[in-house]
Scaffold this active site. Sequence first.
Site: not given
Ligand SMILES: Cc1ncc(COP(=O)(O)O)c(C=O)c1O
Length: 422
Positions: A60, A62, A232, A235
């Site tokens: 944990y 925080e 993210t 990807k």
């Molecule tokens: C442009 C965009 N924003 C936000 C997200 C959200 O990501 P997550 O699915 O990790 O919440 C995505 C996911 O594909 C995205 O393509």
Amino acid sequence: MPVITEPSALDALRRQDPELAEVILGETARQADGLQLIAAENFTSPAVLAALGSPLANKYAEGYPGARHHGGCEIVDVAERMAVERAKALFGAAHANVQAHSGSSAVLAAYAVLLRPGDTVLAMGLPSGGHLTHGSPANFSGRWFDFVPYGVDPESGLIDLDEVRALARAHRPKAIVCGSISYPRHIDYAAFREIADDVGAHLIADAAHPIGLVAGGAAPNPVPYADIVCATTHKVLRGPRGGMLLCGAELADRVDRAVFPFTQGGAQMHTIAAKAVAFGEASTPAFTGYAHQVVANARVLAAALEAEGFAVTTGGTDTHLVTVDPAPLGDGGSDGGGVDGRTARGRLASAGIVLDTCALPYGEGRGLRLGTAAVTTQGMGETEMARIAVLLSGVVRDAFDGRAVREEVRDLAGRFPPYPGG
Ligand SMILES: Cc1ncc(COP(=O)(O)O)c(C=O)c1O
């Protein structure tokens, strides 16, 4: 390195919970047994998986390194500092927050920094490729903010910057969001910055899709232009599922407080360690080569799909994304009309070719969204992309023997195992 962490750990799982162990093995086999063309997916390295499956999951933590609400954080603090420093260096950012649990959490935190409920926000509309967090009524964004959508040109499929400017002048938004789930071209961040400055708006770049290409020098970097970049870490970037935010020094404290304690609790230290591993991998020349190959593969795939009769949105791609309309291929059923994206996706799934549908610029029917991140990680190149386009066309037209195609797909995937020796 074995795929599912240590074999002993998998053996222990098998003994304790054979049913769940079967699910993990079944999904691992499914991923290796077909063509994974979902544009948001990739195969993380065994090192990233090892960090994710490590006992850091127990901790944990925080707060932030050196200022935690829990004891015993001195070692995980090192992991988070490594992730932060690597992200800053990779993207040339003054500040990085690596705690966001997901891309959506990162966007929520960015809005928390720059907006108040009821504020007006200009973002790509969902029917044109905006994400749920860009104003969907089913999402916090649509409920708490007043979103004005911009679209893409119905003919070219390109963002119409004149339209964006006109909407910005008419609605005077507090923030403009640039970023999409399916836009296959580079985004002109300098132009968006100029429009934002023109109307006194903040600029948020939601670079969830292109950020891995940015890391590999294969796409423009939004960091110099946006007040906050959300992204993210999965990807193309090939890290664990998760989010991050990048910003200048002046917003650093507010971004951190918007993630914790405003929108999240304890940091997930195993994921943060895995992000550090992925950022380390993305800093290597090998990753630069990978990112450029992802784009080269997407370009070949787009051209080959066009040659097969698909209508390729925007006429091609600059990124890992290819979006197409399958309608011109015909055989959508007894009415003799064109095949729709949903029907096409179903046929392709039966052949072991996994992808998504997407919106089309002209707003009618559904298209197909393909991505080359995962197949490129597997080592596939331009020859394989050309063959994949032929397979796609035959399956979508329902012109190939289903069993033979499934076998060819299995054979092709089998020649490029995502985890050799795993
Ligand atoms: C442009 C965009 N924003 C936000 C997200 C959200 O990501 P997550 O699915 O990790 O919440 C995505 C996911 O594909 C995205 O393509």
